[in-house]
Design an enzyme around this catalytic site. Structure first.
Site, PDB file in Angstrom:
ATOM      1  N   THR A  63      14.134   4.835  10.886  1.00  7.38           N
ATOM      2  CA  THR A  63      15.012   3.378  11.072  1.00  7.38           C
ATOM      3  C   THR A  63      14.515   2.251  10.226  1.00  7.38           C
ATOM      4  O   THR A  63      13.342   2.028  10.428  1.00  7.38           O
ATOM      5  CB  THR A  63      15.400   3.053  12.493  1.00  7.38           C
ATOM      6  N   CYS A  68     -12.884  -6.245   2.983  1.00  2.13           N
ATOM      7  CA  CYS A  68     -11.976  -4.975   3.418  1.00  2.13           C
ATOM      8  C   CYS A  68     -11.777  -5.381   4.922  1.00  2.13           C
ATOM      9  O   CYS A  68     -12.021  -6.237   5.367  1.00  2.13           O
ATOM     10  CB  CYS A  68     -13.125  -3.888   3.428  1.00  2.13           C
ATOM     11  N   SER A  89       5.161  -6.561  -1.957  1.00  2.93           N
ATOM     12  CA  SER A  89       4.770  -6.712  -0.639  1.00  2.93           C
ATOM     13  C   SER A  89       5.405  -8.034  -0.216  1.00  2.93           C
ATOM     14  O   SER A  89       5.270  -9.064  -0.765  1.00  2.93           O
ATOM     15  CB  SER A  89       3.310  -6.751  -0.508  1.00  2.93           C
ATOM     16  N   ALA A  90       5.867  -8.096   0.938  1.00  2.00           N
ATOM     17  CA  ALA A  90       6.693  -9.462   1.621  1.00  2.00           C
ATOM     18  C   ALA A  90       5.489 -10.495   1.868  1.00  2.00           C
ATOM     19  O   ALA A  90       5.813 -11.768   1.630  1.00  2.00           O
ATOM     20  CB  ALA A  90       7.350  -8.886   2.802  1.00  2.00           C
ATOM     21  N   THR A 143       0.799  -1.265   0.291  1.00  2.00           N
ATOM     22  CA  THR A 143      -0.142   0.137  -0.066  1.00  2.00           C
ATOM     23  C   THR A 143       0.655   1.361  -0.087  1.00  2.00           C
ATOM     24  O   THR A 143       0.480   2.499  -0.902  1.00  2.00           O
ATOM     25  CB  THR A 143      -1.015  -0.047   1.131  1.00  2.00           C
TER      26      THR A 143
END
Ligand code: PLP
Length: 375
Positions: free
Chosen positions: A231, A316, A193-194, A71
């Site tokens: 970070t 959703c 995306s992982a 996203t």
């Protein structure tokens, strides 16, 4: 009998190699920005991870900016195109909400780029749209999250480049499931995306080509070359990289899963279900089927009660099911509240796919055919 999980397109189980990488990083101290030995080790971990994620889509590591997920990666791309003074957005009709919503709040005029009945974007429409005045940001996903249908991204890339536009590709569902060569797409940005490929949730990346200037989305300590300060989520990034390596190595094995998917599809179709997007190229492990008059929500619930986890076509974050924009765009509003998505992945077995079929067919047989839940 143990539960069957066939909802990889929502989130894939974390691969053991990803878990191991995350634990390894958590067991060590070190901020990649620190100059001492621990910091340098953390930096080295970060840059090795960048190489692995870059290799997933065939780019140089410097093209990869880590984000908090798919996203944010798409938001960064869209905001960057706005900053670069693009004037309008051509938005694929079946884009995920991550892109759809970000495009609609970008402050530029949005035109929705229709798909044909099989879910594939209409390139003739794109030709006409690009011929109109105004430099365009074009958003086209690589693979649809509900149907798995693959979009003609390279064909679009050629056209968008010729028109001096910006092509953003949401490859969140495609990455690690099919081979991706970023340069062959002629795209400007691409989101990853992982957690869709066996890494953890909350980490992703934006890949940017040389023509794209990324905006500074998050200000602060200048991490990620100033594009996204803060970070870095090193445990998540290291796990993302480990998952990306495994996914890349497993693409051929995953392709074979299409046979199990197709066998299930045939069983459900024989019982009257409609398989969406089946006539065109799709991800090998995704099946979207609709049963006229049987709501998605009920199908998902009865399968869950029988120990098989799948999704409604579109869900959703509240957990409520809404009708599928993708299925509507494919010209089947009648089926938009009746579709479910069954999606496997790296740890799925043939028995999982067979069980999904058994459970669905048993539930269907128990229904009283005259009662229509969806008007
Ligand atoms: N794009 C597509 C096609 C998706 O399927 C998803 C997740 O469902 C996203 C973007 C969002 O990715 P993330 O959950 O990493 O923010």
């Amino acid at each position: 009998m143990s539960a069957v999980y066939l909802d990889f397109n929502a989130t894939a189980p974390v691969r053991p190699q990803a878990r191991e990488a995350m634990n390894r990083v958590l067991d060590r101290v070190g901020n990649p920005s620190s100059v001492h030995a621990a910091g340098r080790a953390a930096r080295s971990e970060l840059e090795q991870a960048r190489e692995a994620v870059a290799a997933l889509v065939g780019v140089v590591p410097g093209s990869v900016t880590f984000t908090s997920g798919g996203t944010e990666a798409s938001a960064l791309a869209i905001e960057s195109a706005v900053s670069a003074k693009f004037e309008r957005i051509l938005l694929g009709a079946t884009e995920h909400d991550a892109v759809w919503e970000a495009a609609h709040v970008a402050g530029l005029p949005v035109e929705v780029w229709p798909v044909e009945g099989n879910g594939v974007a209409d390139l003739a429409w794109l030709d006409e749209a690009l011929a109109r005045p105004g430099r365009a940001l074009v958003c086209l996903m690589m693979a649809n999250n509900e149907t798995g249908v693959l979009q003609p991204v390279a064909e679009a890339g050629e056209r968008v480049r010729a028109a001096d536009g910006w092509l953003h590709v949401d490859a969140v569902q495609a990455a690690g499931k099919i081979a991706i060569d970023f340069s062959g797409l002629q795209a400007d940005t691409l989101a990853l995306s992982a957690h869709k490929l066996g890494g953890p949730q909350g980490v992703g990346a934006l890949v940017a080509g040389t023509r794209a200037t990324l905006a500074r989305r998050q200000h602060g300590g200048g991490q990620e070359r100033g594009r996204r300060a803060g970070t870095e989520n090193l445990p998540g990034i290291a796990a993302f990289a480990a998952a990306a390596r495994e996914a890349l190595a497993g693409i051929e094995a995953l392709a074979a899963q299409a046979a199990w998917r197709d066998a299930l599809q045939a069983r459900l179709e024989a019982a009257g279900a409609t398989a969406l997007g089946k006539a065109v190229a799709r991800l090998p492990q995704t099946l979207c089927v609709a049963a006229d008059g049987w709501s998605s929500e009920t199908q998902v619930m009865v399968m869950d009660l029988a120990g098989v986890m799948v999704s409604a076509g579109a869900a959703c974050s509240s957990g409520k099911v809404k009708s599928s924009r993708t299925v509507e765009a494919m010209g089947r509003p009648d089926l938009a509240a009746c579709s479910i998505r069954i999606s496997g992945g790296w740890s799925s077995t043939e028995a999982d796919w067979v069980r999904a079929g058994d459970v669905w067919l048993e539930a269907q047989a128990r229904r009283r055919p005259k009662i229509k839940e969806v008007a």
